[in-house]
Design a protein around this motif. Structure first.
Motif, PDB file in Angstrom:
ATOM      1  N   ARG A 272     -18.753  -8.446 -42.012  1.00  0.00           N
ATOM      2  CA  ARG A 272     -17.618  -7.562 -42.290  1.00  0.00           C
ATOM      3  C   ARG A 272     -18.041  -6.405 -43.191  1.00  0.00           C
ATOM      4  NH1 ARG A 272     -15.551 -12.795 -42.085  1.00  0.00           N
ATOM      5  NH2 ARG A 272     -13.762 -13.034 -40.674  1.00  0.00           N
ATOM      6  N   PRO A 273     -17.217  -5.347 -43.262  1.00  0.00           N
ATOM      7  CA  PRO A 273     -17.530  -4.226 -44.167  1.00  0.00           C
ATOM      8  C   PRO A 273     -17.661  -4.701 -45.609  1.00  0.00           C
ATOM      9  CG  PRO A 273     -15.801  -3.606 -42.631  1.00  0.00           C
ATOM     10  CD  PRO A 273     -16.021  -5.080 -42.441  1.00  0.00           C
ATOM     11  N   GLY A 274     -18.650  -4.163 -46.313  1.00  0.00           N
ATOM     12  CA  GLY A 274     -18.893  -4.541 -47.700  1.00  0.00           C
ATOM     13  C   GLY A 274     -19.844  -5.710 -47.864  1.00  0.00           C
ATOM     14  N   GLU A 275     -20.235  -6.356 -46.758  1.00  0.00           N
ATOM     15  CA  GLU A 275     -21.166  -7.479 -46.821  1.00  0.00           C
ATOM     16  C   GLU A 275     -22.573  -7.021 -46.455  1.00  0.00           C
ATOM     17  OE1 GLU A 275     -18.062 -11.056 -45.542  1.00  0.00           O
ATOM     18  OE2 GLU A 275     -19.599 -10.374 -44.127  1.00  0.00           O
ATOM     19  N   ARG A 276     -23.559  -7.750 -46.947  1.00  0.00           N
ATOM     20  CA  ARG A 276     -24.944  -7.467 -46.591  1.00  0.00           C
ATOM     21  C   ARG A 276     -25.323  -8.229 -45.323  1.00  0.00           C
ATOM     22  NH1 ARG A 276     -27.682  -4.284 -49.869  1.00  0.00           N
ATOM     23  NH2 ARG A 276     -26.960  -4.031 -52.006  1.00  0.00           N
ATOM     24  N   ILE A 277     -26.217  -7.631 -44.547  1.00  0.00           N
ATOM     25  CA  ILE A 277     -26.710  -8.301 -43.343  1.00  0.00           C
ATOM     26  C   ILE A 277     -27.487  -9.536 -43.794  1.00  0.00           C
ATOM     27  CG2 ILE A 277     -28.078  -8.059 -41.257  1.00  0.00           C
ATOM     28  CD1 ILE A 277     -25.680  -6.193 -41.331  1.00  0.00           C
ATOM     29  N   PRO A 278     -27.106 -10.745 -43.351  1.00  0.00           N
ATOM     30  CA  PRO A 278     -27.758 -11.958 -43.878  1.00  0.00           C
ATOM     31  C   PRO A 278     -29.154 -12.209 -43.320  1.00  0.00           C
ATOM     32  CG  PRO A 278     -26.074 -12.545 -42.274  1.00  0.00           C
ATOM     33  CD  PRO A 278     -25.981 -11.062 -42.448  1.00  0.00           C
ATOM     34  N   VAL A 279     -29.354 -11.919 -42.015  1.00  0.00           N
ATOM     35  CA  VAL A 279     -30.663 -12.126 -41.380  1.00  0.00           C
ATOM     36  C   VAL A 279     -30.921 -10.958 -40.434  1.00  0.00           C
ATOM     37  CG1 VAL A 279     -30.600 -14.656 -41.502  1.00  0.00           C
ATOM     38  CG2 VAL A 279     -29.631 -13.493 -39.515  1.00  0.00           C
ATOM     39  N   ASP A 280     -32.165 -10.770 -40.061  1.00  0.00           N
ATOM     40  CA  ASP A 280     -32.471  -9.751 -39.060  1.00  0.00           C
ATOM     41  C   ASP A 280     -31.732 -10.090 -37.770  1.00  0.00           C
ATOM     42  OD1 ASP A 280     -34.134  -8.801 -40.975  1.00  0.00           O
ATOM     43  OD2 ASP A 280     -36.012  -9.301 -39.962  1.00  0.00           O
ATOM     44  N   GLY A 281     -31.066  -9.098 -37.171  1.00  0.00           N
ATOM     45  CA  GLY A 281     -30.305  -9.373 -35.961  1.00  0.00           C
ATOM     46  C   GLY A 281     -30.060  -8.130 -35.129  1.00  0.00           C
ATOM     47  N   ARG A 282     -29.696  -8.346 -33.869  1.00  0.00           N
ATOM     48  CA  ARG A 282     -29.355  -7.248 -32.945  1.00  0.00           C
ATOM     49  C   ARG A 282     -27.845  -7.224 -32.762  1.00  0.00           C
ATOM     50  NH1 ARG A 282     -32.612  -8.361 -29.420  1.00  0.00           N
ATOM     51  NH2 ARG A 282     -34.152  -6.709 -29.708  1.00  0.00           N
ATOM     52  N   ILE A 283     -27.244  -6.032 -32.800  1.00  0.00           N
ATOM     53  CA  ILE A 283     -25.793  -5.890 -32.688  1.00  0.00           C
ATOM     54  C   ILE A 283     -25.355  -6.193 -31.256  1.00  0.00           C
ATOM     55  CG2 ILE A 283     -23.836  -4.324 -32.938  1.00  0.00           C
ATOM     56  CD1 ILE A 283     -25.454  -2.765 -34.987  1.00  0.00           C
ATOM     57  N   GLU A 284     -24.460  -7.157 -31.108  1.00  0.00           N
ATOM     58  CA  GLU A 284     -23.877  -7.469 -29.807  1.00  0.00           C
ATOM     59  C   GLU A 284     -22.565  -6.729 -29.589  1.00  0.00           C
ATOM     60  OE1 GLU A 284     -23.293 -11.575 -28.918  1.00  0.00           O
ATOM     61  OE2 GLU A 284     -25.254 -11.679 -27.946  1.00  0.00           O
ATOM     62  N   MET A 285     -21.821  -6.537 -30.669  1.00  0.00           N
ATOM     63  CA  MET A 285     -20.520  -5.882 -30.553  1.00  0.00           C
ATOM     64  C   MET A 285     -20.197  -5.211 -31.877  1.00  0.00           C
ATOM     65  SD  MET A 285     -16.826  -7.604 -29.633  1.00  0.00           S
ATOM     66  CE  MET A 285     -17.518  -8.333 -28.151  1.00  0.00           C
ATOM     67  N   GLY A 286     -19.612  -3.998 -31.789  1.00  0.00           N
ATOM     68  CA  GLY A 286     -19.183  -3.287 -32.976  1.00  0.00           C
ATOM     69  C   GLY A 286     -20.050  -2.083 -33.286  1.00  0.00           C
ATOM     70  N   ALA A 287     -19.547  -1.252 -34.158  1.00  0.00           N
ATOM     71  CA  ALA A 287     -20.268  -0.066 -34.630  1.00  0.00           C
ATOM     72  C   ALA A 287     -19.939   0.123 -36.099  1.00  0.00           C
ATOM     73  CB  ALA A 287     -19.872   1.169 -33.823  1.00  0.00           C
ATOM     74  N   SER A 288     -20.877   0.646 -36.842  1.00  0.00           N
ATOM     75  CA  SER A 288     -20.670   0.807 -38.273  1.00  0.00           C
ATOM     76  C   SER A 288     -21.716   1.769 -38.824  1.00  0.00           C
ATOM     77  CB  SER A 288     -20.773  -0.548 -38.988  1.00  0.00           C
ATOM     78  OG  SER A 288     -20.510  -0.419 -40.365  1.00  0.00           O
ATOM     79  N   GLU A 289     -21.723   1.907 -40.119  1.00  0.00           N
ATOM     80  CA  GLU A 289     -22.772   2.621 -40.832  1.00  0.00           C
ATOM     81  C   GLU A 289     -23.393   1.655 -41.828  1.00  0.00           C
ATOM     82  OE1 GLU A 289     -20.621   6.033 -42.372  1.00  0.00           O
ATOM     83  OE2 GLU A 289     -21.814   7.328 -41.072  1.00  0.00           O
ATOM     84  N   LEU A 290     -24.706   1.707 -41.929  1.00  0.00           N
ATOM     85  CA  LEU A 290     -25.429   0.827 -42.837  1.00  0.00           C
ATOM     86  C   LEU A 290     -26.040   1.637 -43.970  1.00  0.00           C
ATOM     87  CD1 LEU A 290     -27.353  -1.536 -40.365  1.00  0.00           C
ATOM     88  CD2 LEU A 290     -25.093  -1.859 -41.392  1.00  0.00           C
ATOM     89  N   ASP A 291     -25.957   1.093 -45.158  1.00  0.00           N
ATOM     90  CA  ASP A 291     -26.642   1.661 -46.321  1.00  0.00           C
ATOM     91  C   ASP A 291     -27.990   0.953 -46.434  1.00  0.00           C
ATOM     92  OD1 ASP A 291     -27.579   2.538 -48.717  1.00  0.00           O
ATOM     93  OD2 ASP A 291     -25.791   2.042 -49.879  1.00  0.00           O
ATOM     94  N   ASN A 292     -29.053   1.657 -46.010  1.00  0.00           N
ATOM     95  CA  ASN A 292     -30.407   1.092 -46.045  1.00  0.00           C
ATOM     96  C   ASN A 292     -31.195   1.551 -47.265  1.00  0.00           C
ATOM     97  OD1 ASN A 292     -30.457  -0.457 -43.628  1.00  0.00           O
ATOM     98  ND2 ASN A 292     -30.546   1.427 -42.446  1.00  0.00           N
ATOM     99  N   ALA A 293     -30.487   2.106 -48.257  1.00  0.00           N
ATOM    100  CA  ALA A 293     -31.197   2.709 -49.386  1.00  0.00           C
ATOM    101  C   ALA A 293     -32.137   1.715 -50.067  1.00  0.00           C
ATOM    102  CB  ALA A 293     -30.197   3.261 -50.396  1.00  0.00           C
ATOM    103  N   LEU A 294     -31.715   0.467 -50.189  1.00  0.00           N
ATOM    104  CA  LEU A 294     -32.559  -0.514 -50.870  1.00  0.00           C
ATOM    105  C   LEU A 294     -33.767  -0.898 -50.037  1.00  0.00           C
ATOM    106  CD1 LEU A 294     -29.856  -2.860 -52.421  1.00  0.00           C
ATOM    107  CD2 LEU A 294     -31.048  -0.943 -53.468  1.00  0.00           C
ATOM    108  N   LEU A 295     -33.641  -0.785 -48.701  1.00  0.00           N
ATOM    109  CA  LEU A 295     -34.736  -1.174 -47.819  1.00  0.00           C
ATOM    110  C   LEU A 295     -35.694  -0.032 -47.533  1.00  0.00           C
ATOM    111  CD1 LEU A 295     -32.729  -3.320 -45.250  1.00  0.00           C
ATOM    112  CD2 LEU A 295     -34.472  -4.168 -46.800  1.00  0.00           C
ATOM    113  N   THR A 296     -35.162   1.168 -47.304  1.00  0.00           N
ATOM    114  CA  THR A 296     -35.996   2.288 -46.863  1.00  0.00           C
ATOM    115  C   THR A 296     -36.012   3.448 -47.828  1.00  0.00           C
ATOM    116  OG1 THR A 296     -34.206   3.393 -45.657  1.00  0.00           O
ATOM    117  CG2 THR A 296     -35.426   1.694 -44.486  1.00  0.00           C
TER     118      THR A 296
END
Length: 722
Positions: A272-296
């Motif tokens: 859901r919005p405001g949560e961190r991605i728990p594991v590496d995964g491929r999106i099956e459904m939905g669209a959003s924006e990700l804040d990757n600042a900590l990763l990249t």
């Protein structure tokens, strides 16, 4: 609790299996203090049958053992460590912290006992000293004073000396001698000689010398422990960023919360919005924006949609996503970064500190000189008692108290000086490594720049119109716009469109804030981060944002270059903003779009060229490079894991703290070398005097105390330097 490998206990439950099927074992090792301990442990364990690798982290005490096959013999590893004199238990971060705190309490209690003993033993020693000035005590009174001195001083010396005695015993048990061996021998022989002199009604007793010696040595040991206490596990902080549980959907679409360790590849995970991605995964459904600042390190949120891959640790900003897990939590990108950080921390543990280098020469020399004094004196006609007193005097007068205080006193003084400038030094070796660097690597976002977008243009009237929508959004650029506009009302009937923007009513009129296409504008420029705003049916206006350069970035870079250091930028951000920031800061060499692994590899490549790298970074994508660099700094606004991977943390807004820390490190190194030089000169004069009988153990203790005071005063000279 320790584990007895000879008891037949089964330790196989502590083995872990890697993704390659090989077994590994993590142990908490106690008693390892220097690079010599590290090398001995890693060699002995690495030579065991079936062991492929052994790596020890001195800061945390964690020994990672890798086996060549799917099984191994943990009992053999634990038994080997026990024979070496380093008891081990299965690694538990909580127990490791408890052990570290216990060691600190033990040292401070020993220091208190030594201080109490030194002061109270002096009450009985001072009347004995009066005999030096012709005010001789009567024989009976003198012997009473000697016994009272021993009754107070000996128990205090035995208790306060336990950290040294146990360390020396473990070292000798393992077939080697560390710096605690001559200290222990000197203290024990001093007590033996003192009791012998007291029992035989001799002239002098040296209980006060023994306990005073331990008091000074414990000061240095405790200072070193305090610096070590500031170093925490950055790898553990990285893994703690993962959500403790994930929302997994079953075959009927029902949601179940599962511990992260139970999520398997192929599972469907809801984010859901405001949560961190728990594991590496491929999106099956939905669209959003990700804040990757900590990763990249990228400052702009990234739009994602079905079919794209998301990495663990990214923050979901706007839309609900259904992901198909591609990896377990321990195989995620975040876990891979944590492993890089841990490897970097272990490689730093191999650094041989100045005091360890000095000890490698000092210990065998002192043992040899003391033994020759006893043997030579006896051979030349001295009685065994007089020869032993001379040997004890040699051990006391050449005691490594000055040597033990030489570096900690300088480091504590330098650390205090930097603390007043807003720089926290986290480890004793950090300043030594910092003084050796010849190349500086900066991250861009949050280091060269302030790390937060700011509005760089926009009409104030239009800004006031767009602010109600901006205040209703969690998008970083919208928050920056709202911050610029200040407090005010919110828009009505706000709807957030994942990956596009927000829509709502402002004064009864429908308006949109977000991407150009969402608002109905045509923008061909991509050099700046931007938001568009417009009312329905009206022309849209653009707000442009920029991550501002730190106010003294160019000045700090120029200062580092003036000191002979080369400078470059390694960033995960886009090429255009990296080039712009580097040019404004006066840095010619830069690289953009780097992953955390590529940053760490770049630091490794520089090290392979013989460069001593200082890495300055703040994000999760910098943590591995920070751990692998020869020295590392992070701003106080950095991610906690990055601060823990760094050796120094600066709280100041500007970057001049980097140049100031380098200057202080150079000065600290000079002071330490001066102290070593003084200690060498002192021993060159004092040892022959003791060997020839010109110095008794009491005068030797006074001379030793004077040498310790001299190196401490020399360390304090740093406070007066501009």
């Amino acid at each position: 609790m320790t584990y007895d490998a000879a008891s037949g206990a089964d330790f196989s439950a502590f083995l872990a299996k890697g993704k390659d099927g090989r077994a590994s074992l993590d142990l908490l090792v106690r008693g390892a203090r220097c690079a010599g301990c590290l090398g001995k442990i890693e060699r002995a364990v690495g030579e065991l049958p079936g062991v492929e690798s052994a790596r020890l982290n001195l800061t945390s005490g964690k020994l990672s053992v890798g086996f060549a096959g799917p099984s191994g013999d943990p009992a053999a590893v634990i038994a080997t460590l026990d024979k070496l004199g380093y008891p081990a238990t299965p690694y538990d971060p909580g127990q490791a912290q408890i052990a570290h705190d216990r060691e600190g309490r033990r040292l401070i209690l020993a220091l208190a006992v030594a201080g109490f003993g030194a002061m109270n033993t002096m009450m009985f020693a001072v009347p004995l000293w009066a005999g030096l000035f012709g005010q001789e005590l009567g024989p009976a009174t003198k012997q009473v004073m000697m016994w009272l001195s021993g009754a107070v001083g000996a128990p205090c010396a035995i208790y306060a000396g336990m950290p040294f005695f146990q360390s020396a015993w473990r070292s000798l048990k393992g077939g080697r001698a560390n710096m605690d061996v001559p200290i222990s021998i000197g203290v024990i022989l001093t007590l033996v000689v003192s009791f012998t002199e007291t029992f035989l009604n001799g002239r002098d007793a040296y209980f006060d010398a023994a306990v005073s010696l331990l008091f000074l040595l414990l000061i240095g040991r405790w200072l070193d422990h305090q610096l070590r206490a500031k170093a925490r596990s950055a790898a553990g902080d990285l893994l703690a960023m993962q959500a403790p549980a994930a929302a997994v959907l079953d075959g009927r679409g029902h949601e179940h919360r599962r511990p992260l360790s139970e999520v398997q590849p192929g599972d469907i995970v809801l984010v859901r919005p405001g949560e961190r991605i728990p594991v590496d995964g491929r999106i099956e459904m939905g669209a959003s924006e990700l804040d990757n600042a900590l990763l990249t390190g990228e400052t702009a949120p990234v739009a994602v949609a079905a079919g794209q891959v998301c990495r663990a640790g990214a923050l979901n900003l706007s839309g609900v996503l259904r992901l198909q897990a591609l990896a377990r939590s321990e195989d995620s990108a975040l876990a891979a970064i944590a492993r890089l950080v841990e490897a970097g921390a272990q490689s730093k543990s191999r650094y041989v500190r100045l005091a360890d280098k000095a000890a490698a020469v000092y210990v065998p020399v002192v043992h040899t000189v003391a033994a020759l004094t006893f043997a030579g004196g006896w051979a030349l006609g001295l009685g065994p008692r007089e020869a032993l007193i001379r040997a004890v005097a040699v051990l006391i007068i050449t005691c490594p108290c000055a040597l033990g205080l030489a570096v900690p006193a300088v480091q504590i003084t330098a650390s205090a000086r930097l603390f007043r400038k807003g720089v926290l030094v986290k480890s004793g070796a950090a300043l030594e490594r910092l003084a050796e660097v010849d190349h500086v690597v900066f991250d861009k976002t949050g280091v060269l720049t302030e790390g937060r977008p700011r509005l760089i243009d926009g009409d104030p009237d239009t800004l006031a119109l767009a602010a109600p929508l901006a205040r209703a959004s969690s998008h970083p650029l919208a928050r920056a716009l709202a911050e610029e506009a200040g407090d005010g009302p919110l828009a009505d009937e706000v709807t957030e469109h994942a990956g596009m923007g927000v829509e709502g009513l402002i004064g009864g009129r429908r308006a949109r804030l977000g991407r150009a296409a969402f608002v109905g504008a045509d923008s061909r420029e991509a050099s700046e981060t931007e938001l568009w705003f417009g009312f329905e049916g009206e022309a849209a206006v653009r707000f442009r944002f920029s991550d501002q350069l730190r106010r003294d970035a160019a000045l700090a870079v120029a200062a580092l270059k003036a000191r002979g250091l080369t400078v470059e930028v390694l960033s995960g951000d886009l090429a255009a903003p990296v080039w712009s920031a580097a040019e404004r800061a006066g840095i010619e060499t830069w690289r953009a779009g780097l992953t955390p692994q590529e940053k760490a590899a770049a630091v490794d490549a520089l090290a392979a060229q013989g460069r001593k790298v200082l890495m300055v970074g703040d994000g999760l994508n910098d943590a591995a490079a920070l751990a692998k660099a020869h020295a590392a700094m992070a701003p106080g606004t950095a991610l906690e894991a990055s601060q823990n991977a760094a050796d120094l943390v600066f709280s100041a807004e500007g970057l001049m703290a980097v140049a100031q820390a380098y200057d202080v490190a150079l000065t600290a190194r000079r002071r330490a070398m001066e102290n070593f030089g003084f200690a060498a000169l002192y021993n060159a004069v004092a040892a022959p005097a003791a060997m020839l009988g010109f110095v008794n153990p009491f005068v030797a203790a006074l001379a030793m105390s004077g040498s310790s005071l001299a190196v401490t005063l020399n360390a304090l000279r740093m406070k007066s330097r501009p």
